[in-house]
Design a protein around this motif. Structure first.
Motif, mmCIF file in Angstrom:
data_model
loop_
_atom_site.group_PDB
_atom_site.id
_atom_site.type_symbol
_atom_site.label_atom_id
_atom_site.label_comp_id
_atom_site.label_asym_id
_atom_site.label_seq_id
_atom_site.Cartn_x
_atom_site.Cartn_y
_atom_site.Cartn_z
ATOM 1 N N SER A 233 -8.609 -9.584 -9.224
ATOM 2 C CA SER A 233 -8.247 -10.777 -8.461
ATOM 3 C C SER A 233 -7.056 -10.468 -7.554
ATOM 4 O O SER A 233 -6.440 -9.409 -7.669
ATOM 5 N N CYS A 234 -6.751 -11.406 -6.657
ATOM 6 C CA CYS A 234 -5.685 -11.162 -5.686
ATOM 7 C C CYS A 234 -4.795 -12.387 -5.599
ATOM 8 O O CYS A 234 -5.002 -13.364 -6.310
ATOM 9 N N ASP A 235 -3.821 -12.346 -4.678
ATOM 10 C CA ASP A 235 -2.885 -13.459 -4.564
ATOM 11 C C ASP A 235 -3.524 -14.749 -4.061
ATOM 12 O O ASP A 235 -2.929 -15.811 -4.184
ATOM 13 N N ALA A 236 -4.713 -14.660 -3.477
ATOM 14 C CA ALA A 236 -5.375 -15.888 -3.018
ATOM 15 C C ALA A 236 -5.854 -16.718 -4.214
ATOM 16 O O ALA A 236 -6.058 -17.928 -4.091
ATOM 17 N N ARG A 237 -6.023 -16.099 -5.376
ATOM 18 C CA ARG A 237 -6.284 -16.764 -6.646
ATOM 19 C C ARG A 237 -7.557 -17.613 -6.660
ATOM 20 O O ARG A 237 -7.647 -18.583 -7.409
ATOM 21 N N VAL A 240 -12.413 -12.783 -7.423
ATOM 22 C CA VAL A 240 -12.168 -11.382 -7.781
ATOM 23 C C VAL A 240 -12.810 -10.495 -6.718
ATOM 24 O O VAL A 240 -14.006 -10.633 -6.424
ATOM 25 N N HIS A 241 -12.026 -9.605 -6.108
ATOM 26 C CA HIS A 241 -12.579 -8.675 -5.120
ATOM 27 C C HIS A 241 -13.357 -7.563 -5.810
ATOM 28 O O HIS A 241 -12.917 -7.025 -6.829
ATOM 29 N N LEU A 242 -14.484 -7.195 -5.210
ATOM 30 C CA LEU A 242 -15.296 -6.096 -5.723
ATOM 31 C C LEU A 242 -14.821 -4.805 -5.064
ATOM 32 O O LEU A 242 -14.631 -4.768 -3.842
ATOM 33 N N PRO A 298 -13.286 -13.485 5.336
ATOM 34 C CA PRO A 298 -11.974 -12.836 5.185
ATOM 35 C C PRO A 298 -11.089 -13.544 4.156
ATOM 36 O O PRO A 298 -11.125 -14.772 4.052
ATOM 37 N N CYS A 299 -10.321 -12.764 3.389
ATOM 38 C CA CYS A 299 -9.437 -13.327 2.367
ATOM 39 C C CYS A 299 -7.998 -13.281 2.893
ATOM 40 O O CYS A 299 -7.618 -12.327 3.578
ATOM 41 N N SER A 300 -7.198 -14.266 2.517
ATOM 42 C CA SER A 300 -5.801 -14.330 2.997
ATOM 43 C C SER A 300 -4.975 -13.132 2.517
ATOM 44 O O SER A 300 -3.942 -12.813 3.089
ATOM 45 N N CYS A 301 -5.436 -12.421 1.470
ATOM 46 C CA CYS A 301 -4.673 -11.265 0.977
ATOM 47 C C CYS A 301 -4.879 -10.033 1.861
ATOM 48 O O CYS A 301 -4.192 -9.032 1.703
ATOM 49 N N GLY A 302 -5.862 -10.090 2.763
ATOM 50 C CA GLY A 302 -6.099 -8.962 3.668
ATOM 51 C C GLY A 302 -7.048 -7.908 3.117
ATOM 52 O O GLY A 302 -7.315 -6.902 3.779
ATOM 53 N N SER A 303 -7.586 -8.107 1.904
ATOM 54 C CA SER A 303 -8.506 -7.120 1.326
ATOM 55 C C SER A 303 -9.768 -7.004 2.176
ATOM 56 O O SER A 303 -10.305 -8.008 2.629
ATOM 57 N N PRO A 304 -10.254 -5.761 2.398
ATOM 58 C CA PRO A 304 -11.504 -5.604 3.149
ATOM 59 C C PRO A 304 -12.743 -5.837 2.280
ATOM 60 O O PRO A 304 -13.864 -5.774 2.778
ATOM 61 N N ALA A 306 -15.545 -7.588 -0.402
ATOM 62 C CA ALA A 306 -16.200 -8.863 -0.713
ATOM 63 C C ALA A 306 -15.575 -9.455 -1.978
ATOM 64 O O ALA A 306 -14.927 -8.754 -2.760
ATOM 65 N N LYS A 307 -15.784 -10.746 -2.167
ATOM 66 C CA LYS A 307 -15.147 -11.434 -3.288
ATOM 67 C C LYS A 307 -16.179 -12.198 -4.125
ATOM 68 O O LYS A 307 -17.127 -12.774 -3.571
ATOM 69 N N MET A 308 -15.978 -12.175 -5.449
ATOM 70 C CA MET A 308 -16.752 -13.042 -6.339
ATOM 71 C C MET A 308 -15.989 -14.361 -6.397
ATOM 72 O O MET A 308 -14.888 -14.421 -6.954
HETATM 73 ZN ZN LIG Z 1 -8.016 -11.562 -1.648
#
Ligand SMILES: [Zn+2]
Length: 411
Positions: A233-237, A240-242, A298-304, A306-308
């Motif tokens: 998971s990331c700060d966007a909460r 979970v990023h894959l 796009p996620c606010s954490c900047g991760s490239p 995909a997210k669950m």
């Molecule tokens: Zn994120």
């Protein structure tokens, strides 16, 4: 990223075609994504059958046995025989690198952290890879095996641990034990908690409870013994990023069709994964059994990556139905955890004349268990539209584990 995935797939699959007995007959050479998409899916049932037919390790081994240096096994929480899994030094290095470069980095773990593992360090892979990953990062690693809950609590406090790794349920148990002993955990040095094994750390009410109890930020990690570490998971909460630099992820919809993750919107179904760094004991298009909703927005954490959305929703097998409403244990958990007097809980599903009958058993603090569970039943009705019987049981009645807690029992 797609180009580098395809390159690693092509080279890896060439090696499997030469010397992996399990995959040799199932695969063909891959030089385009079309080639890849024609490969068959792999199921856990196939791996189990292979290991039973070819004991003790099965045939999904690319190298001679002397090249392997670690043995772990699945937790066997579903009452099945555990699946054994071997790693080479190279694939173990891959695991620990993903912990250091992705999971600990996303959570903000530093080399000066002291990481306490409230985990029993048996054959189940659990936090073994997290332990090696923290060591690789340069943190001080503290094993918490062979200890009672009280001993773990005191060790963690005495050694001034700053990071806790455990299942979410076990973190709650540590918090309960601290409260019973009059210890203010929120005032302790723990600043981060990292959880795996159950979806709890992505369940908002469970995460809030852990963060309040420990005065810490809580992170969710997903992974599987047979597959490796897949997400964090990331700060966007909100999910979970894959870790797509190390896996190819796809989704199998309810009709059985396989999809790549779309550029816009979301897609829901079973997560299918191929690892790109564990070629000694690989998995190609593996059906994880996890129900997910994926997005590439796009996620606010900047991760490239995909997210669950909302983390893993549940095991595909754990879906139950109450008068036409399809539910997963994590939805129940989010409501249970808003009632602080409820500790352990369990969802019992019985099949009666083709219909599922569901009861939620709750261990309640204090004398007024009946009124607590009736408030929970009202919450379930309002939030999920399902009338579910809730029953209080004596504290200590439900089974406890520091491995994965099994919330749903079919009787
Ligand atoms: Zn994120």
């Amino acid at each position: 990223m797609r180009g580098s995935q395809l390159e690693r797939l092509g080279a890896g699959i060439d090696a499997l075609l030469k010397s992996n007995r399990f995959y040799r007959a199932r695969l063909h050479r891959v030089s385009t994504w079309d080639d890849f998409e024609q490969l068959p899916l792999t199921t856990k049932a196939e791996l189990m059958a292979d290991q039973q037919a070819n004991p003790p390790f099965g045939t999904n081994l690319t190298l001679p046995i002397e090249h392997y240096s670690r043995l772990h096994q699945t937790s066997g929480t579903s009452g099945t025989t555990p699946l054994r899994w071997l790693d080479t030094a190279e694939s173990w290095d891959w695991w620990t690198r993903i912990w250091a470069e992705h999971i600990y980095r996303s959570a903000g773990t530093q080399p000066n952290d002291r990481v306490f593992f409230a985990f029993s360090f048996g054959p189940f892979i659990g936090f073994w890879s997290a332990f090696s990953g923290a060591e690789r990062l340069g943190a001080l690693v503290i094993p918490g095996g062979a200890m009672t809950t009280e001993q773990r609590l005191h060790t963690m406090l005495e050694l001034r641990a700053t990071v806790l790794c455990s299942t979410p349920t076990y973190a709650i148990r540590l918090a309960e034990a601290a409260a019973a002993a009059g210890i203010d955990l929120a005032a302790s040095d723990i600043r981060l908690t990292i959880h795996a094994g159950e979806p709890g750390a992505s369940v908002p009410a469970t995460r809030d409870l852990i963060e309040r109890s420990f005065g810490a930020r809580c992170f969710d990690h997903t992974g599987m013994t047979e597959l490796g570490p897949t997400g964090v998971s990331c700060d966007a909460r909100d999910g979970v990023h894959l870790i797509e630099s190390e896996f190819v992820f796809e989704v199998r919809d309810d009709g059985g069709a396989i999809h790549v993750i779309p550029e816009t919107g979301t897609i829901t179904g079973e997560l299918v994964a191929t690892n790109l760094g564990r070629w000694g004991s690989p998995l190609i298009r593996y059906r994880t059994g996890d129900r997910v909703e994926l997005t590439r927005e796009p996620c606010s954490c900047g991760s490239p990556f995909a997210k669950m959305v909302g983390g893993i929703r549940g095991r595909v097998d754990d879906m139950f139905t109450v008068r036409g409403v399809n539910l997963y244990p994590s939805q129940v958990e989010d409501l249970v955890r808003r009632h602080t007097s409820i500790g352990e809980f369990r969802i019992e599903v019985r099949s009666v004349r083709g219909m599922e009958e569901v009861t939620i058993l709750c261990e309640c603090e204090g004398d007024d268990g009946e009124s607590t569970v009736s408030r929970l039943a009202a919450d379930l009705r309002v939030a999920l539209g399902a009338r579910i019987e809730c029953r209080p049981v004596a504290i200590g009645t439900l089974p406890r584990s520091d491995l994965k807690s099994r919330r749903l029992i079919r009787t």
